[in-house]
Design a protein around this motif. Structure first.
Motif, PDB file in Angstrom:
ATOM      1  N   GLU A 217      45.486  88.796  61.313  1.00 32.01           N
ATOM      2  CA  GLU A 217      46.822  88.628  60.710  1.00 32.01           C
ATOM      3  C   GLU A 217      47.067  87.165  60.317  1.00 32.01           C
ATOM      4  O   GLU A 217      47.571  86.878  59.232  1.00 32.01           O
ATOM      5  N   ALA A 218      46.702  86.255  61.215  1.00 30.23           N
ATOM      6  CA  ALA A 218      46.883  84.817  60.925  1.00 30.23           C
ATOM      7  C   ALA A 218      46.044  84.425  59.702  1.00 30.23           C
ATOM      8  O   ALA A 218      46.456  83.564  58.905  1.00 30.23           O
ATOM      9  N   SER A 219      44.903  85.067  59.534  1.00 26.80           N
ATOM     10  CA  SER A 219      44.040  84.753  58.383  1.00 26.80           C
ATOM     11  C   SER A 219      44.703  85.200  57.092  1.00 26.80           C
ATOM     12  O   SER A 219      44.727  84.467  56.099  1.00 26.80           O
ATOM     13  N   LEU A 220      45.270  86.407  57.118  1.00 29.33           N
ATOM     14  CA  LEU A 220      45.961  86.916  55.923  1.00 29.33           C
ATOM     15  C   LEU A 220      47.166  86.047  55.582  1.00 29.33           C
ATOM     16  O   LEU A 220      47.420  85.738  54.426  1.00 29.33           O
ATOM     17  N   GLU A 221      47.874  85.642  56.630  1.00 30.06           N
ATOM     18  CA  GLU A 221      49.049  84.774  56.451  1.00 30.06           C
ATOM     19  C   GLU A 221      48.648  83.469  55.770  1.00 30.06           C
ATOM     20  O   GLU A 221      49.297  82.978  54.859  1.00 30.06           O
ATOM     21  N   TRP A 222      47.528  82.919  56.212  1.00 26.75           N
ATOM     22  CA  TRP A 222      47.021  81.664  55.644  1.00 26.75           C
ATOM     23  C   TRP A 222      46.700  81.848  54.159  1.00 26.75           C
ATOM     24  O   TRP A 222      47.064  81.011  53.339  1.00 26.75           O
ATOM     25  N   PHE A 223      46.059  82.963  53.818  1.00 30.74           N
ATOM     26  CA  PHE A 223      45.730  83.206  52.407  1.00 30.74           C
ATOM     27  C   PHE A 223      47.004  83.333  51.574  1.00 30.74           C
ATOM     28  O   PHE A 223      47.044  82.871  50.441  1.00 30.74           O
ATOM     29  N   ARG A 224      48.042  83.971  52.140  1.00 33.23           N
ATOM     30  CA  ARG A 224      49.311  84.085  51.397  1.00 33.23           C
ATOM     31  C   ARG A 224      49.828  82.687  51.071  1.00 33.23           C
ATOM     32  O   ARG A 224      50.279  82.422  49.965  1.00 33.23           O
ATOM     33  N   GLY A 225      49.754  81.777  52.036  1.00 36.36           N
ATOM     34  CA  GLY A 225      50.207  80.395  51.828  1.00 36.36           C
ATOM     35  C   GLY A 225      49.364  79.694  50.780  1.00 36.36           C
ATOM     36  O   GLY A 225      49.887  78.973  49.931  1.00 36.36           O
ATOM     37  N   VAL A 226      48.046  79.918  50.832  1.00 37.17           N
ATOM     38  CA  VAL A 226      47.150  79.270  49.869  1.00 37.17           C
ATOM     39  C   VAL A 226      47.489  79.742  48.462  1.00 37.17           C
ATOM     40  O   VAL A 226      47.639  78.943  47.534  1.00 37.17           O
ATOM     41  N   VAL A 227      47.655  81.054  48.299  1.00 36.09           N
ATOM     42  CA  VAL A 227      47.951  81.614  46.971  1.00 36.09           C
ATOM     43  C   VAL A 227      49.295  81.073  46.474  1.00 36.09           C
ATOM     44  O   VAL A 227      49.418  80.651  45.324  1.00 36.09           O
ATOM     45  N   ALA A 228      50.289  81.039  47.370  1.00 33.75           N
ATOM     46  CA  ALA A 228      51.614  80.555  46.957  1.00 33.75           C
ATOM     47  C   ALA A 228      51.558  79.092  46.521  1.00 33.75           C
ATOM     48  O   ALA A 228      52.329  78.661  45.668  1.00 33.75           O
ATOM     49  N   GLY A 229      50.611  78.338  47.093  1.00 31.28           N
ATOM     50  CA  GLY A 229      50.531  76.899  46.794  1.00 31.28           C
ATOM     51  C   GLY A 229      49.726  76.576  45.540  1.00 31.28           C
ATOM     52  O   GLY A 229      49.717  75.429  45.094  1.00 31.28           O
ATOM     53  N   ILE A 230      49.044  77.565  44.964  1.00 26.40           N
ATOM     54  CA  ILE A 230      48.201  77.282  43.790  1.00 26.40           C
ATOM     55  C   ILE A 230      49.087  77.133  42.553  1.00 26.40           C
ATOM     56  O   ILE A 230      49.859  78.027  42.214  1.00 26.40           O
ATOM     57  N   LYS A 231      48.943  75.982  41.913  1.00 26.91           N
ATOM     58  CA  LYS A 231      49.721  75.740  40.682  1.00 26.91           C
ATOM     59  C   LYS A 231      48.752  75.777  39.509  1.00 26.91           C
ATOM     60  O   LYS A 231      47.616  75.336  39.634  1.00 26.91           O
ATOM     61  N   PRO A 232      49.197  76.299  38.364  1.00 23.25           N
ATOM     62  CA  PRO A 232      48.314  76.305  37.197  1.00 23.25           C
ATOM     63  C   PRO A 232      47.910  74.881  36.812  1.00 23.25           C
ATOM     64  O   PRO A 232      48.766  73.980  36.841  1.00 23.25           O
ATOM     65  N   ARG A 233      46.634  74.663  36.504  1.00 22.31           N
ATOM     66  CA  ARG A 233      46.164  73.317  36.180  1.00 22.31           C
ATOM     67  C   ARG A 233      46.352  73.046  34.696  1.00 22.31           C
ATOM     68  O   ARG A 233      46.032  73.877  33.867  1.00 22.31           O
ATOM     69  N   THR A 234      46.859  71.866  34.414  1.00 19.03           N
ATOM     70  CA  THR A 234      47.033  71.493  33.003  1.00 19.03           C
ATOM     71  C   THR A 234      46.162  70.285  32.683  1.00 19.03           C
ATOM     72  O   THR A 234      46.175  69.781  31.574  1.00 19.03           O
ATOM     73  N   ASP A 235      45.428  69.792  33.685  1.00 17.93           N
ATOM     74  CA  ASP A 235      44.594  68.611  33.436  1.00 17.93           C
ATOM     75  C   ASP A 235      43.118  68.975  33.670  1.00 17.93           C
ATOM     76  O   ASP A 235      42.782  70.105  33.976  1.00 17.93           O
ATOM     77  N   ASN A 236      42.287  67.974  33.546  1.00 18.88           N
ATOM     78  CA  ASN A 236      40.846  68.186  33.698  1.00 18.88           C
ATOM     79  C   ASN A 236      40.324  67.713  35.055  1.00 18.88           C
ATOM     80  O   ASN A 236      39.132  67.582  35.248  1.00 18.88           O
ATOM     81  N   VAL A 237      41.262  67.449  35.958  1.00 22.38           N
ATOM     82  CA  VAL A 237      40.879  66.893  37.260  1.00 22.38           C
ATOM     83  C   VAL A 237      40.275  68.005  38.120  1.00 22.38           C
ATOM     84  O   VAL A 237      40.863  69.073  38.245  1.00 22.38           O
ATOM     85  N   PRO A 238      39.078  67.793  38.706  1.00 20.27           N
ATOM     86  CA  PRO A 238      38.480  68.863  39.502  1.00 20.27           C
ATOM     87  C   PRO A 238      39.285  69.168  40.756  1.00 20.27           C
ATOM     88  O   PRO A 238      39.903  68.281  41.342  1.00 20.27           O
ATOM     89  N   ARG A 239      39.271  70.438  41.153  1.00 19.77           N
ATOM     90  CA  ARG A 239      39.888  70.830  42.411  1.00 19.77           C
ATOM     91  C   ARG A 239      38.922  70.485  43.535  1.00 19.77           C
ATOM     92  O   ARG A 239      37.722  70.760  43.422  1.00 19.77           O
ATOM     93  N   LEU A 240      39.426  69.885  44.607  1.00 19.92           N
ATOM     94  CA  LEU A 240      38.530  69.490  45.705  1.00 19.92           C
ATOM     95  C   LEU A 240      38.705  70.448  46.874  1.00 19.92           C
ATOM     96  O   LEU A 240      39.112  70.073  47.963  1.00 19.92           O
ATOM     97  N   GLY A 241      38.405  71.716  46.614  1.00 17.36           N
ATOM     98  CA  GLY A 241      38.513  72.723  47.669  1.00 17.36           C
ATOM     99  C   GLY A 241      37.151  73.338  47.945  1.00 17.36           C
ATOM    100  O   GLY A 241      36.110  72.783  47.559  1.00 17.36           O
ATOM    101  N   LEU A 242      37.154  74.518  48.565  1.00 17.98           N
ATOM    102  CA  LEU A 242      35.881  75.186  48.880  1.00 17.98           C
ATOM    103  C   LEU A 242      35.141  75.649  47.628  1.00 17.98           C
ATOM    104  O   LEU A 242      33.986  76.055  47.711  1.00 17.98           O
ATOM    105  N   ASN A 243      35.823  75.574  46.469  1.00 17.70           N
ATOM    106  CA  ASN A 243      35.139  75.841  45.198  1.00 17.70           C
ATOM    107  C   ASN A 243      33.909  74.940  45.066  1.00 17.70           C
ATOM    108  O   ASN A 243      32.915  75.331  44.457  1.00 17.70           O
ATOM    109  N   LEU A 244      33.949  73.740  45.663  1.00 16.02           N
ATOM    110  CA  LEU A 244      32.806  72.823  45.571  1.00 16.02           C
ATOM    111  C   LEU A 244      31.570  73.426  46.243  1.00 16.02           C
ATOM    112  O   LEU A 244      30.448  73.151  45.848  1.00 16.02           O
ATOM    113  N   LEU A 245      31.787  74.251  47.271  1.00 10.00           N
ATOM    114  CA  LEU A 245      30.652  74.840  47.997  1.00 10.00           C
ATOM    115  C   LEU A 245      30.319  76.245  47.511  1.00 10.00           C
ATOM    116  O   LEU A 245      29.190  76.705  47.654  1.00 10.00           O
ATOM    117  N   MET A 246      31.313  76.939  46.938  1.00 15.48           N
ATOM    118  CA  MET A 246      31.097  78.365  46.631  1.00 15.48           C
ATOM    119  C   MET A 246      30.599  78.614  45.214  1.00 15.48           C
ATOM    120  O   MET A 246      30.285  79.744  44.858  1.00 15.48           O
TER     121      MET A 246
END
Ligand SMILES: C[S@@+](CC[C@H](N)C(=O)[O-])C[C@H]1O[C@@H](n2cnc3c(N)ncnc32)[C@H](O)[C@@H]1O
Length: 277
Positions: A217-246
């Motif tokens: 449940e805590a894991s799902l809750e965390w994902f809800r927070g992550v999704v809510a925090g994602i803002k559409p990108r309008t620049d070319n700046v790389p995201r420094l998240g787990l995307n770097l590893l995945m």
């Protein structure tokens, strides 16, 4: 090299990962000099650094303890245990690029004296018997087919009464999970076990349970927070998240984690065990 080793390396390995990460940080204007500077991308598991802190507290890891981090990735958890809990940490991972990147980041944040990495197989550990006060692993066991061999190795390198702390993904009531996932693009390197079976294997291998918690449940809750925090990108700046590893399938892998959690195809657990005499 064994067949499964190559498959794991093919899945996680990224040529020049260290350069790729440094370039992304530079383009994003982030300097890597402190432990906190890498937190957004170096803990390759659900709930990131908070999950590591929580488990370290539950396992009562503390200053001066000698800890082995199995499947250490790029070293985020190992650095957290050293920087925030005062442990001396050895990390082992099959993927050479991960170990190289882990060592580079560790030097940059000034923890090179207390955290060491080496390439190796966690089911065939390159360490002496009874060498560690604690063994630690986060989100790795689902890649291990021969869990009996893994637990026997962990027991071998732990001193009597040593602690084994784990934070893992187990199978849920439905199967199979939807792929791709962060740990496997298909079924071939994914070996999920039910919670009861995993706990049973550990007891059989000579471990006594101190704590077992389902934190789905805590894991799902965390994902809800992550999704809510994602803002559409309008620049070319790389995201420094787990995307770097995945890699390029990062978004699909994350979506599938959430879908599998919601459909009870996977569950997330924390466990703390003690090596019996
Ligand atoms: C999802 S990542 C988690 C990394 C790290 N524990 C963390 O939480 O940041 C899984 C890691 O397990 C490693 N791994 C999988 N099978 C392994 C094996 N047999 N021996 C050593 N490492 C292994 C992979 O290379 C990868 O780095």
């Amino acid at each position: 090299m064994k067949e499964y080793e190559q498959s794991i390396i093919d899945h996680y390995g990224q040529k020049d990962l260290d350069t790729h990460i440094l370039e992304a940080c530079e383009r994003a204007g982030r300097r890597i000099t402190l432990h906190g500077d890498t937190a957004s991308f170096d803990e390759f598991h659900i709930r990131g650094r908070d999950a590591t802190r929580e488990l370290a507290r539950l396992a009562n890891l503390r200053e001066g303890m000698k800890v082995l981090d199995l499947g250490c990735g790029v070293g985020g958890p190992a650095r957290t245990l050293a920087a925030e809990f005062g442990c001396r940490v050895w990390g082992v991972d099959l993927v050479e690029e991960y170990c190289r990147c882990a060592a580079m980041l560790t030097e940059r944040v000034g923890l090179g004296e207390v955290v060491t990495f080496r390439q190796g197989d966690m089911t065939d550990l390159p360490f002496e018997d009874q060498d560690f006060d604690a063994a630690w692993t986060e989100h790795t066991i689902m890649n291990i087919e021969d869990k009996g061999k893994l637990f026997a190795e962990i027991r071998r390198v732990l001193r009597p009464e040593g602690i084994f702390a784990l934070y893992e993904i187990c199978s849920g009531s439905a199967s199979p999970p939807h792929f791709p996932l962060p740990w496997a693009s298909d079924q071939s390197i994914s070996f999920l076990t039910g919670q009861d079976a995993l706990g049973g294997m550990l007891r059989e291998a000579g471990f006594e349970e101190i704590l077992w918690r389902d934190v789905t449940e805590a894991s799902l809750e965390w994902f809800r927070g992550v999704v809510a925090g994602i803002k559409p990108r309008t620049d070319n700046v790389p995201r420094l998240g787990l995307n770097l590893l995945m890699g390029t399938t990062a978004a699909d892998k994350s979506k599938n984690i959430v879908r599998n959690l919601k459909e009870d195809r996977i569950r997330v657990v924390q466990g703390v065990f003690r090596r019996t005499e």
